[in-house]
Scaffold this active site. Structure first.
Site, mmCIF file in Angstrom:
data_model
loop_
_atom_site.group_PDB
_atom_site.id
_atom_site.type_symbol
_atom_site.label_atom_id
_atom_site.label_comp_id
_atom_site.label_asym_id
_atom_site.label_seq_id
_atom_site.Cartn_x
_atom_site.Cartn_y
_atom_site.Cartn_z
ATOM 1 C CB SER A 17 -0.965 0.015 1.124
ATOM 2 O OG SER A 17 -1.323 1.320 1.209
ATOM 3 C CE1 TYR B 50 -3.491 -2.113 5.649
ATOM 4 C CE2 TYR B 50 -2.868 0.224 4.618
ATOM 5 C CZ TYR B 50 -3.344 -1.160 4.493
ATOM 6 O OH TYR B 50 -4.038 -1.613 2.950
ATOM 7 C CB ILE C 10 -8.598 0.101 -4.150
ATOM 8 C CG1 ILE C 10 -7.060 0.248 -4.625
ATOM 9 C CG2 ILE C 10 -8.971 -0.872 -5.275
ATOM 10 C CD1 ILE C 10 -6.877 0.949 -6.097
ATOM 11 C CE LYS D 180 -1.229 -3.864 3.477
ATOM 12 N NZ LYS D 180 -1.371 -5.133 2.845
HETATM 13 P P1 NAP Z 1 -11.296 -6.247 1.922
HETATM 14 O O1 NAP Z 1 -12.335 -5.985 1.006
HETATM 15 O O2 NAP Z 1 -11.528 -5.734 3.251
HETATM 16 O O3 NAP Z 1 -11.093 -7.969 1.844
HETATM 17 C C1 NAP Z 1 -10.113 -8.416 2.922
HETATM 18 C C2 NAP Z 1 -9.803 -9.810 2.456
HETATM 19 O O4 NAP Z 1 -9.121 -10.525 3.458
HETATM 20 C C3 NAP Z 1 -11.238 -10.795 2.533
HETATM 21 O O5 NAP Z 1 -11.211 -11.643 1.435
HETATM 22 C C4 NAP Z 1 -11.020 -11.355 4.007
HETATM 23 O O6 NAP Z 1 -11.580 -12.889 3.957
HETATM 24 C C5 NAP Z 1 -9.499 -11.449 3.807
HETATM 25 N N1 NAP Z 1 -8.787 -11.823 5.239
HETATM 26 C C6 NAP Z 1 -8.925 -11.042 6.235
HETATM 27 N N2 NAP Z 1 -8.134 -11.748 7.329
HETATM 28 C C7 NAP Z 1 -7.594 -12.679 7.040
HETATM 29 C C8 NAP Z 1 -6.895 -13.835 7.299
HETATM 30 N N3 NAP Z 1 -6.541 -13.710 8.530
HETATM 31 N N4 NAP Z 1 -6.906 -14.951 6.687
HETATM 32 C C9 NAP Z 1 -7.066 -15.049 5.331
HETATM 33 N N5 NAP Z 1 -7.879 -14.046 4.780
HETATM 34 C C10 NAP Z 1 -8.178 -13.039 5.488
HETATM 35 O O7 NAP Z 1 -9.952 -5.559 1.630
HETATM 36 P P2 NAP Z 1 -9.335 -5.200 0.265
HETATM 37 O O8 NAP Z 1 -9.421 -3.457 0.239
HETATM 38 O O9 NAP Z 1 -9.725 -5.937 -1.031
HETATM 39 O O10 NAP Z 1 -7.526 -5.219 0.635
HETATM 40 C C11 NAP Z 1 -6.945 -6.343 -0.016
HETATM 41 C C12 NAP Z 1 -5.614 -6.075 0.350
HETATM 42 O O11 NAP Z 1 -5.162 -4.875 -0.537
HETATM 43 C C13 NAP Z 1 -5.151 -5.812 1.572
HETATM 44 O O12 NAP Z 1 -3.948 -6.319 2.041
HETATM 45 C C14 NAP Z 1 -4.900 -4.363 1.641
HETATM 46 O O13 NAP Z 1 -4.167 -3.866 2.802
HETATM 47 C C15 NAP Z 1 -4.436 -3.915 0.300
HETATM 48 N N6 NAP Z 1 -4.833 -2.645 0.088
HETATM 49 C C16 NAP Z 1 -6.098 -2.309 -0.227
HETATM 50 C C17 NAP Z 1 -6.336 -0.889 -0.351
HETATM 51 C C18 NAP Z 1 -7.571 -0.162 -0.740
HETATM 52 O O14 NAP Z 1 -7.696 0.961 -0.752
HETATM 53 N N7 NAP Z 1 -8.690 -1.102 -0.579
HETATM 54 C C19 NAP Z 1 -4.969 -0.135 -0.811
HETATM 55 C C20 NAP Z 1 -3.830 -0.667 -0.452
HETATM 56 C C21 NAP Z 1 -3.721 -1.754 -0.298
HETATM 57 P P3 NAP Z 1 -13.269 -12.735 4.645
HETATM 58 O O15 NAP Z 1 -13.949 -11.932 3.966
HETATM 59 O O16 NAP Z 1 -13.266 -14.339 4.352
HETATM 60 O O17 NAP Z 1 -13.098 -12.682 5.967
#
Ligand code: NAP
Length: 248
Positions: A142, A155, A188, A159
């Protein structure tokens, strides 16, 4: 198809960015293990979407912050699909708060789910990949780990840690034809933001040169590129998918 005969594990693929990555890789021919933590129904929907596009997929429950469960996830891929070529360390959580108010558990949970899980799954996968002399590991990092974000000491540290891990591991395994890269995503549109105050989201939106948030599918395209043979000579790289927020 770009990923015919390739097996991919995507952690946290029940929704958001992980879902988009799983669907992208699956629709391009990969056999995909759709890891989830709590949402079995959502993971089965992702499996169905991949199958509809002509690909193969199976869901697998694991808390990837736990070493044994991460090993179980990798073992499942090998048993069901006979190998592992692509690992996407995507599972992640936020537990925001200013440091003086941040509970120790919020620090520990975020480091465990975002950083230790990346170590756990990579360690399990690298053993296999080294034997086969082929591998692609992509870590979803991130901009928060690059520029820091107030209220996100846990966080941002997790990251930034993923980025350090990416570079160190890339150097360790390069001689075995394994590449390790990171995608530094910006803002995102996913559920991860649902508890974030509107003013914080507005502040972030105002920082984006392209003037909008990104879509999970836009991150997935970058991941697919790094997983492909087109990216065979790229390793230890951090690819920004952030609308221009961080420019080096
Ligand atoms: P999200 O919509 O909240 O989805 C999170 C996912 O992680 C879900 O599938 C959840 O599973 C899974 N998860 C959480 N804890 C877990 C564990 N202990 N073991 C296995 N799976 C687990 O998040 P997202 O925005 O798609 O983020 C995905 C990645 O991108 C993350 O690493 C986040 O830090 C990174 N990221 C996101 C953004 C953004 O703006 N969205 C920006 C930068 C980086 P369940 O649903 O089954 O609980």
């Amino acid at each position: 198809m770009r990923f015919d005969d390739k097996v991919a594990v995507v952690t946290g693929a029940s929704r958001g960015i992980g879902k988009a990555v799983a669907v992208e890789l699956g629709s391009q021919g990969a056999s995909v293990v759709v890891n989830y933590h709590t949402r079995a129904d959502s993971a089965e929907e992702v499996v169905a979407a991949i199958e509809k596009s002509g690909g193969k997929a199976l869901a697998y429950q694991a808390d990837v912050g736990d070493m044994q469960q991460a090993q179980g996830l990798v073992k499942f891929a090998v048993e069901k699909f006979d190998g592992l070529h692509i690992l996407v360390n995507n599972a992640g959580i936020i537990r925001d708060g200013f440091i003086m108010l941040m509970k120790e558990a919020d620090w520990d949970d975020v480091i465990r789910t975002n950083l230790k899980a990346t170590f756990n799954c990579s360690k399990a996968a690298v053993r296999l990949m080294m034997k086969k002399r082929y591998g692609r590991i992509i870590n979803i990092a991130s901009i928060s780990g690059q520029m820091g974000n107030p209220g996100q000491t846990n966080y941002s540290a997790s990251k930034a840690g993923q980025i350090g891990l990416t570079k160190a591991l890339a150097r360790e395994v390069a001689s075995r034809n394994i590449t390790v890269n990171a995608v530094a995503a910006g803002y995102i549109d996913t559920e991860i933001w649902e508890d974030t105050p509107e003013e914080a989201k507005e502040r972030l939106l105002g920082m984006i040169p392209l003037g909008r948030s990104g879509q999970p599918e836009e991150v997935a395209k970058a991941v697919a590129f790094l997983a492909s043979d087109d990216a065979a000579y790229i390793t230890g790289h951090v690819l920004a998918v952030d609308g221009g927020i961080v420019m080096h």
